[in-house]
Scaffold this motif. Structure first.
Motif, mmCIF file in Angstrom:
data_model
loop_
_atom_site.group_PDB
_atom_site.id
_atom_site.type_symbol
_atom_site.label_atom_id
_atom_site.label_comp_id
_atom_site.label_asym_id
_atom_site.label_seq_id
_atom_site.Cartn_x
_atom_site.Cartn_y
_atom_site.Cartn_z
ATOM 1 N N MET A 1 0.663 -0.910 0.124
ATOM 2 C CA MET A 1 0.288 -0.348 -0.459
ATOM 3 C C MET A 1 0.439 0.854 0.018
ATOM 4 S SD MET A 1 -2.842 -0.037 -0.602
ATOM 5 C CE MET A 1 -3.897 1.345 0.664
ATOM 6 N N VAL A 2 1.791 1.201 0.939
ATOM 7 C CA VAL A 2 2.681 2.454 0.602
ATOM 8 C C VAL A 2 3.479 2.990 -1.172
ATOM 9 C CG1 VAL A 2 5.466 3.330 1.328
ATOM 10 C CG2 VAL A 2 3.282 1.604 3.003
ATOM 11 N N VAL A 3 4.051 1.499 -1.199
ATOM 12 C CA VAL A 3 4.340 2.184 -2.772
ATOM 13 C C VAL A 3 3.624 2.149 -4.384
ATOM 14 C CG1 VAL A 3 5.592 0.422 -4.626
ATOM 15 C CG2 VAL A 3 5.868 -0.275 -2.615
ATOM 16 N N ALA A 4 2.015 1.760 -4.026
ATOM 17 C CA ALA A 4 1.121 2.219 -4.409
ATOM 18 C C ALA A 4 0.865 3.137 -4.082
ATOM 19 C CB ALA A 4 -0.061 1.078 -4.301
ATOM 20 N N ARG A 5 0.507 3.383 -3.304
ATOM 21 C CA ARG A 5 -0.161 5.367 -2.497
ATOM 22 C C ARG A 5 0.777 6.309 -3.236
ATOM 23 N NH1 ARG A 5 -1.867 7.953 3.131
ATOM 24 N NH2 ARG A 5 -2.538 9.515 2.019
ATOM 25 N N GLY A 6 2.659 5.719 -3.190
ATOM 26 C CA GLY A 6 3.703 7.298 -3.448
ATOM 27 C C GLY A 6 3.826 7.234 -5.132
ATOM 28 N N VAL A 7 3.630 5.747 -5.470
ATOM 29 C CA VAL A 7 3.351 5.983 -7.095
ATOM 30 C C VAL A 7 2.079 6.623 -7.866
ATOM 31 C CG1 VAL A 7 3.593 4.191 -9.034
ATOM 32 C CG2 VAL A 7 4.966 3.832 -6.690
ATOM 33 N N ALA A 8 1.135 5.680 -7.177
ATOM 34 C CA ALA A 8 0.105 6.368 -7.799
ATOM 35 C C ALA A 8 -0.290 7.867 -7.780
ATOM 36 C CB ALA A 8 -1.287 6.421 -7.001
ATOM 37 N N SER A 9 0.264 8.792 -6.105
ATOM 38 C CA SER A 9 0.169 10.086 -5.811
ATOM 39 C C SER A 9 1.088 11.020 -7.138
ATOM 40 C CB SER A 9 0.032 10.165 -4.246
ATOM 41 O OG SER A 9 -0.577 9.570 -3.849
ATOM 42 N N THR B 1 -7.793 -1.849 -3.099
ATOM 43 C CA THR B 1 -7.433 -0.883 -4.162
ATOM 44 C C THR B 1 -8.631 0.417 -4.018
ATOM 45 O OG1 THR B 1 -7.342 -2.794 -5.834
ATOM 46 C CG2 THR B 1 -8.536 -0.839 -6.613
ATOM 47 N N ALA B 2 -9.676 -0.096 -3.447
ATOM 48 C CA ALA B 2 -10.773 1.094 -3.265
ATOM 49 C C ALA B 2 -10.571 2.241 -2.001
ATOM 50 C CB ALA B 2 -12.025 0.244 -2.404
ATOM 51 N N ARG B 3 -9.636 1.023 -1.206
ATOM 52 C CA ARG B 3 -8.788 2.399 -0.395
ATOM 53 C C ARG B 3 -8.067 2.695 -0.735
ATOM 54 N NH1 ARG B 3 -8.344 -2.290 4.974
ATOM 55 N NH2 ARG B 3 -8.670 -3.720 2.996
ATOM 56 N N LEU B 4 -7.642 2.753 -1.646
ATOM 57 C CA LEU B 4 -5.856 3.239 -2.036
ATOM 58 C C LEU B 4 -6.532 4.552 -2.698
ATOM 59 C CD1 LEU B 4 -3.072 3.778 -3.284
ATOM 60 C CD2 LEU B 4 -3.305 2.387 -5.141
ATOM 61 N N ALA B 5 -7.757 4.516 -3.424
ATOM 62 C CA ALA B 5 -8.397 5.689 -3.945
ATOM 63 C C ALA B 5 -8.697 6.673 -3.266
ATOM 64 C CB ALA B 5 -9.467 4.991 -4.867
ATOM 65 N N PHE B 6 -9.134 6.497 -1.964
ATOM 66 C CA PHE B 6 -9.369 7.383 -0.702
ATOM 67 C C PHE B 6 -7.898 8.242 -0.183
ATOM 68 C CE2 PHE B 6 -8.993 8.281 3.586
ATOM 69 C CZ PHE B 6 -10.919 8.315 3.899
ATOM 70 N N VAL C 1 -8.608 9.319 -9.788
ATOM 71 C CA VAL C 1 -9.859 7.648 -9.655
ATOM 72 C C VAL C 1 -9.399 6.796 -10.527
ATOM 73 C CG1 VAL C 1 -12.185 6.775 -9.561
ATOM 74 C CG2 VAL C 1 -11.256 9.011 -8.527
ATOM 75 N N LEU C 2 -9.080 7.845 -11.843
ATOM 76 C CA LEU C 2 -8.158 6.674 -12.935
ATOM 77 C C LEU C 2 -6.882 5.773 -12.827
ATOM 78 C CD1 LEU C 2 -9.088 8.242 -16.001
ATOM 79 C CD2 LEU C 2 -10.738 6.398 -15.182
ATOM 80 N N ALA D 1 -5.553 2.130 -11.276
ATOM 81 C CA ALA D 1 -4.758 1.172 -12.576
ATOM 82 C C ALA D 1 -4.078 1.022 -11.816
ATOM 83 C CB ALA D 1 -4.020 2.310 -13.114
ATOM 84 N N ALA D 2 -3.112 2.025 -10.561
ATOM 85 C CA ALA D 2 -2.268 1.472 -9.680
ATOM 86 C C ALA D 2 -2.730 0.302 -8.567
ATOM 87 C CB ALA D 2 -2.198 2.285 -8.861
ATOM 88 N N GLY D 3 -4.122 0.345 -8.636
ATOM 89 C CA GLY D 3 -4.512 -0.824 -7.560
ATOM 90 C C GLY D 3 -4.300 -2.362 -8.380
#
Length: 338
Positions: free
Chosen positions: A166-174, A286-291, A327-328, A332-334
């Protein structure tokens, strides 16, 4: 002048005291005192109400979110104030590449080493534009700094101890969202959409006083939204039937949109939102990553602050575009990383 024309003097000590009591404003200290008195007077009924299982569960969720999130919030606000007050504004114009397209990713990555909460990033971005930084780079920093800084990523790791991805996904997506929005501004943005900002309230203060003023301002605003977010998370967990939450969570697209919309409404500070997201365990990662991606970039308080700093014409265009992009990219990152 005759004695009859001379106005009668008020009784000694009555004038100033009456003015202060009747005309003075009720401040936070008075409100706190009234709340404490009310708690003492009604401690019996309050204790009986809290003793019910439903309220005990609500209180447990609320307190757990607040206890976990508050240290990160305080530390993040202090760091944001340090950056706003002690880092020279001219530093950014010298540090960023001259070419706007190259300045966007550099400004986005600067959020890693120069963190700040979203409450502080809006006035900082405004100051950067006033100092000659290209708006695309300043806006990329505005979006990235609250989402990819070490405090936020550490809080995310603490909130999701069993899901380090989740840390990696949040950093990359943001980071991707910030760069996309910066480049979109280069392509589609117009200078007349931005009303150049100014923060006169800190201009005439010493650095120490300006630091504490910035801390007080940000902790009051961010702390208030954290309390509301923790209350909302506890209410969702207690009052919303499990079957309803599960029905939404079982639909991938609907769950992502639901938590993205919830992030906009709750307006939680980025140093604390991971703990609220972790409490929504019915939903997919994935939903929480969008949050977590949407919240630091577009929520009610940010839209209001952006409208006040940059103008309503800017906010009405920038906020919806950021929401759709976030959101998109989060979805995708999720799919790839989670």
């Amino acid at each position: 002048m005759s004695a009859s024309s001379t106005p009668a003097a008020p009784p000694a000590g009555s004038g100033p005291r009456r003015t202060r009591l009747l005309g003075g404003r009720v401040g936070s200290v008075e409100v706190l005192a009234l709340l404490l008195i009310a708690l003492l007077l009604f401690r019996g009924p309050i204790a009986d109400a809290i003793a019910t299982p439903l309220l005990q569960t609500w209180t447990t969720v609320f307190v757990s979110v607040m206890v976990q999130a508050t240290p990160f919030l305080v530390f993040g606000v202090a760091l944001s104030a340090v950056i706003a007050v002690f880092v020279p504004r001219s530093f950014w114009a010298k540090a960023l590449p001259r070419h706007p397209a190259l300045a966007v990713p550099v400004a986005s990555c600067a959020g890693v080493v120069l963190p700040g909460c979203e409450c502080g990033s809006v006035p900082i971005a405004g100051s950067l534009i006033r100092r000659g930084v290209t708006p695309a780079a300043a806006l990329a920093f505005l979006l990235a700094a609250p989402a990819i800084n070490p405090i936020v990523l550490t809080a995310t790791a603490v909130a999701f101890p069993n899901n380090p991805e989740m840390v990696v996904a949040r950093g990359v997506a943001s980071l991707v969202v910030a760069m996309i929005m910066g480049w979109l501004w280069l392509r589609l943005g117009r200078q007349d959409w931005i009303r150049l900002p100014h923060r006169p309230e800190l201009d005439d203060l010493s650095k120490a006083r300006a630091f504490w003023a910035a801390c007080r301002h940000d902790i009051v605003h961010a702390g208030g939204f954290l309390v509301l977010g923790a209350m909302a998370a506890a209410t969702i967990n207690v009052l919303v039937p499990e079957s309803v939450l599960q029905a939404v969570a079982d639909r991938p697209v609907l769950s992502v949109l639901a938590l993205a919309g919830l992030a906009v409404l709750l307006s939680i500070c980025s140093e604390a939102d991971a703990f609220v997201a972790a409490s929504l365990s019915q939903f997919s990662l994935t939903a929480r990553l969008a949050f977590l991606v949407v919240g630091p970039m577009v929520d009610l308080k940010l839209i209001s602050m952006q409208a006040g700093v940059f103008g309503r014409r800017f906010a009405l265009r920038f906020a919806p575009a950021t929401f759709v992009t976030a959101v998109l990219v989060a979805a995708a990152a999720g799919m790839v990383l989670l």
